[in-house]
Design an enzyme around this catalytic site. Sequence first.
Site, short mmCIF file in Angstrom:
data_model
loop_
_atom_site.label_atom_id
_atom_site.label_comp_id
_atom_site.label_asym_id
_atom_site.label_seq_id
_atom_site.Cartn_x
_atom_site.Cartn_y
_atom_site.Cartn_z
N HIS A 1 -14.41 -28.91 28.79
CA HIS A 1 -14.44 -27.45 28.97
C HIS A 1 -15.72 -26.95 29.64
O HIS A 1 -16.15 -25.81 29.39
CB HIS A 1 -14.19 -26.72 27.63
CG HIS A 1 -12.73 -26.76 27.24
ND1 HIS A 1 -12.21 -26.08 26.18
CD2 HIS A 1 -11.67 -27.42 27.80
CE1 HIS A 1 -10.90 -26.30 26.08
NE2 HIS A 1 -10.56 -27.12 27.06
N GLU B 1 -1.27 -24.98 27.98
CA GLU B 1 -1.88 -25.58 26.78
C GLU B 1 -3.15 -24.83 26.42
O GLU B 1 -3.46 -24.61 25.25
CB GLU B 1 -2.20 -27.06 27.05
CG GLU B 1 -2.66 -27.84 25.80
CD GLU B 1 -4.18 -27.93 25.64
OE1 GLU B 1 -4.64 -28.39 24.59
OE2 GLU B 1 -4.91 -27.54 26.57
N GLU B 2 -3.90 -24.44 27.44
CA GLU B 2 -5.21 -23.83 27.21
C GLU B 2 -5.09 -22.38 26.72
O GLU B 2 -4.16 -21.67 27.10
CB GLU B 2 -6.02 -23.82 28.52
CG GLU B 2 -6.23 -25.18 29.14
CD GLU B 2 -7.26 -26.03 28.40
OE1 GLU B 2 -7.74 -25.62 27.32
OE2 GLU B 2 -7.58 -27.12 28.91
N ASP C 1 -4.41 -36.88 26.52
CA ASP C 1 -5.26 -35.70 26.77
C ASP C 1 -6.73 -36.13 26.76
O ASP C 1 -7.13 -37.00 25.98
CB ASP C 1 -4.99 -34.64 25.70
CG ASP C 1 -5.45 -33.25 26.14
OD1 ASP C 1 -5.93 -33.10 27.28
OD2 ASP C 1 -5.34 -32.31 25.34
ZN LIG Z 1 -8.68 -28.13 27.54
#
Ligand SMILES: [Zn+2]
Length: 395
Positions: free
Chosen positions: A335, A196-197, A243
């Site tokens: 993050h 995903e990142e 998420d």
């Molecule tokens: Zn992330």
Amino acid sequence: MSSAYRSLRGCLSMMCLGLLFLLPAQAYEKLSDDTLRALPRPGRDFDIHNGALLSPILQTRVPGTAGHTAVLQHFVDFFQTTLPKWEIEFQNSTAKTPISKGKDVPFINFIATRDPPGARVGDVERLTLVAHYDSKLEPKGFIGAIDSAAPCAMIMHAMRSIDDALDRKWAAMKAQGIDPSLEEQRGIQVFFLDGEEAFKDWSTSDSLYGARAMAESWDHQMYPATSTFKTPLSAISLFVLLDLLGSKSPYIQSYYPTTHWAYQGLGTLEQRLRSMKLLKAGSGEPWFIDSSKDSHQIKPYGGIQDDHIPFLARGVEILHLIDFIPFKGFPPVWHTSKDDGEHLDMDTTEDWSVLVTAFAAEWMELEGYFDLLEHKLRDEGIEAEVVRLNKKTEL
Ligand SMILES: [Zn+2]
Ligand SMILES: *[C@@H]1O[C@H](CO)[C@@H](O)[C@H](O)[C@H]1NC(C)=O
């Protein structure tokens, strides 16, 4: 048995066929207060140091590294050991990334599915619970606890908590002479998505590697011609993406009018659990802030890029559960190297797992199929008996 099935059978016997077409495609049956009280909390399985579910995910897991392989193996072990009736598959792909120097990086999506016994592939629609399991390359040592180790563990706990009730429901249907493979067209599945990142800077090509490959591949896998659904993608009844969950006081908007009713289902469950004192995070602001709006009043702020995008683009119904405050952003740890086990709000993280359990149970119409006895025994302090009953289901 659900009210929908009862009325369906009543209809058939009375030949009131006109009414058949009015049956809701998405029946959704509320859980009773007793059942809500009986839903298990993950407790020590969410211990960040040695809990069976969460702690193995709390490590760096960048695609193509050993930590990534270990976390994937943890999912396989969990389903094979604790949920052996679930079918496991992988959807694999490779892609070059901005830092792979022209080399292909493997991306492995993990899929676990449980369908009604004997159901024909292509005839079953599935509630789909989704989180990504890869972690971001930077900052160095980034753990990604809310992003999305904790959401993966929440889903694992929820599936473990409803599995016996699914068995009981399908066994009860059979005992009543109903063939679950013909009359129950509802299954459930889990996606733990990879890549995903972004590896460098977020862009349409550097992000969502797993989700893009998966949506593309499942859009082209055709079911047999006479199936209810054309592809496994079209058999997704609702794609619930979790998420950035696990920080205190989440702020969850409703993003899509067509799934607002499902969002409201969660909002109602949150209220009920809160008023019954079943949420440990206590009496903060409501999480589902759009609950009392109706579907054409919702005006979500922010077009958030996440794993749902390639699915949304192909017409899949989406419920996006992400902690995001307009003009403020994601939770403060997002993050940063602070997004680790120690910075999770454990009460909130556990509350989420109960909420997801309750939602899945309502969607799968499992009222009446939970083991309330176990809860009663625990209340009465008959610990030994609880231990005995638990032995079957625990890791
Ligand atoms: Zn992330
Ligand atoms: C996909 O990757 C997994 C994990 O490495 C592997 O076990 C599996 O065999 C692969 N599947 C296919 C179809 O290549």
